[in-house]
Design a protein around this motif. Structure first.
Motif, PDB file in Angstrom:
ATOM      1  N   GLN A  43       0.914  -1.323   0.041  1.00 22.03           N
ATOM      2  CA  GLN A  43       0.021   0.105   0.015  1.00 22.03           C
ATOM      3  C   GLN A  43       0.921   1.070  -0.095  1.00 22.03           C
ATOM      4  O   GLN A  43       0.614   2.048  -0.830  1.00 22.03           O
ATOM      5  N   ALA A  44       2.089   1.379   0.657  1.00 26.02           N
ATOM      6  CA  ALA A  44       2.586   2.478   0.884  1.00 26.02           C
ATOM      7  C   ALA A  44       3.450   3.016  -0.337  1.00 26.02           C
ATOM      8  O   ALA A  44       3.846   3.967  -0.675  1.00 26.02           O
ATOM      9  N   TRP A  45       3.689   1.784  -1.326  1.00 27.85           N
ATOM     10  CA  TRP A  45       4.372   2.055  -2.393  1.00 27.85           C
ATOM     11  C   TRP A  45       3.468   2.035  -3.711  1.00 27.85           C
ATOM     12  O   TRP A  45       3.777   2.840  -4.843  1.00 27.85           O
ATOM     13  N   ASP A  46       2.548   1.617  -3.555  1.00 28.01           N
ATOM     14  CA  ASP A  46       1.576   1.353  -4.530  1.00 28.01           C
ATOM     15  C   ASP A  46       0.199   1.922  -4.959  1.00 28.01           C
ATOM     16  O   ASP A  46      -0.586   1.947  -5.747  1.00 28.01           O
ATOM     17  N   VAL A  48      -2.192   5.041  -4.871  1.00 31.47           N
ATOM     18  CA  VAL A  48      -2.084   6.292  -5.310  1.00 31.47           C
ATOM     19  C   VAL A  48      -3.335   7.009  -4.351  1.00 31.47           C
ATOM     20  O   VAL A  48      -4.585   6.303  -4.335  1.00 31.47           O
ATOM     21  N   PRO A  49      -2.986   8.367  -4.072  1.00 25.67           N
ATOM     22  CA  PRO A  49      -4.014   8.822  -3.005  1.00 25.67           C
ATOM     23  C   PRO A  49      -5.285   9.133  -3.759  1.00 25.67           C
ATOM     24  O   PRO A  49      -5.256   9.325  -5.058  1.00 25.67           O
ATOM     25  N   GLY A  50      -6.592   8.763  -3.146  1.00 25.82           N
ATOM     26  CA  GLY A  50      -7.842   8.895  -3.925  1.00 25.82           C
ATOM     27  C   GLY A  50      -8.318   7.643  -4.453  1.00 25.82           C
ATOM     28  O   GLY A  50      -9.246   7.590  -5.168  1.00 25.82           O
ATOM     29  N   THR A  51      -7.489   6.561  -4.522  1.00 27.57           N
ATOM     30  CA  THR A  51      -7.640   5.419  -5.183  1.00 27.57           C
ATOM     31  C   THR A  51      -8.859   4.727  -4.202  1.00 27.57           C
ATOM     32  O   THR A  51      -8.662   4.921  -3.002  1.00 27.57           O
ATOM     33  N   ASN A  52      -9.507   3.908  -4.921  1.00 21.18           N
ATOM     34  CA  ASN A  52     -10.683   3.087  -3.895  1.00 21.18           C
ATOM     35  C   ASN A  52      -9.989   2.196  -3.308  1.00 21.18           C
ATOM     36  O   ASN A  52      -9.507   1.374  -4.101  1.00 21.18           O
ATOM     37  N   PHE A  53      -9.774   1.983  -2.049  1.00 21.28           N
ATOM     38  CA  PHE A  53      -9.067   1.165  -1.213  1.00 21.28           C
ATOM     39  C   PHE A  53      -9.646  -0.367  -1.558  1.00 21.28           C
ATOM     40  O   PHE A  53      -8.993  -1.332  -1.731  1.00 21.28           O
ATOM     41  N   ILE A  54     -10.649  -0.356  -1.512  1.00 17.82           N
ATOM     42  CA  ILE A  54     -11.482  -1.663  -1.505  1.00 17.82           C
ATOM     43  C   ILE A  54     -11.053  -2.267  -2.579  1.00 17.82           C
ATOM     44  O   ILE A  54     -10.993  -3.439  -2.857  1.00 17.82           O
ATOM     45  N   ASP A  55     -11.540  -1.610  -3.863  1.00 18.03           N
ATOM     46  CA  ASP A  55     -11.164  -1.780  -5.250  1.00 18.03           C
ATOM     47  C   ASP A  55      -9.610  -2.481  -5.561  1.00 18.03           C
ATOM     48  O   ASP A  55      -9.429  -3.489  -6.138  1.00 18.03           O
ATOM     49  N   PHE A  56      -8.761  -1.543  -5.042  1.00 16.76           N
ATOM     50  CA  PHE A  56      -7.402  -2.016  -5.076  1.00 16.76           C
ATOM     51  C   PHE A  56      -6.950  -3.019  -4.484  1.00 16.76           C
ATOM     52  O   PHE A  56      -6.269  -4.002  -5.018  1.00 16.76           O
ATOM     53  N   MET A  57      -7.509  -3.328  -3.081  1.00 10.69           N
ATOM     54  CA  MET A  57      -7.272  -4.430  -2.656  1.00 10.69           C
ATOM     55  C   MET A  57      -7.789  -5.811  -3.095  1.00 10.69           C
ATOM     56  O   MET A  57      -7.113  -6.802  -3.337  1.00 10.69           O
TER      57      MET A  57
END
Length: 82
Positions: A43-46, A48-57
């Protein structure tokens, strides 16, 4: 490079899951894995601020070969670690 196990060829080997309080441990784990030639999602590297956390995970879990959880009391008490 060819795709394996239904994953894109450039997908990560490992997703590192952690509580924000354990970011230093997670970063160290990812760093060591990357030095050994593995691809990681952290998360710290990949993220992007504003990204939907649930979708990204969800995407990171589906496209990574394995998940490494940095288990700690912080993780177990976290909203998403449960």
């Amino acid at each position: 490079m060819t795709a394996q196990f239904g994953r894109p060829a450039d997908a990560a080997h490992f997703l590192i899951s952690y509580s924000p309080a354990d970011e230093r441990w997670a970063t160290w784990i990812a760093w060591e894995l990357e030095l050994a030639g593995y691809r990681t999602v952290l998360q710290a590297w990949d993220f992007v601020p504003g990204t939907n956390f649930i979708d990204f995970m969800d995407r990171a879990i589906r496209q990574s070969a394995a998940v490494i959880a940095v288990l700690s009391n912080n993780y177990l008490r976290s909203r998403y670690g449960r």
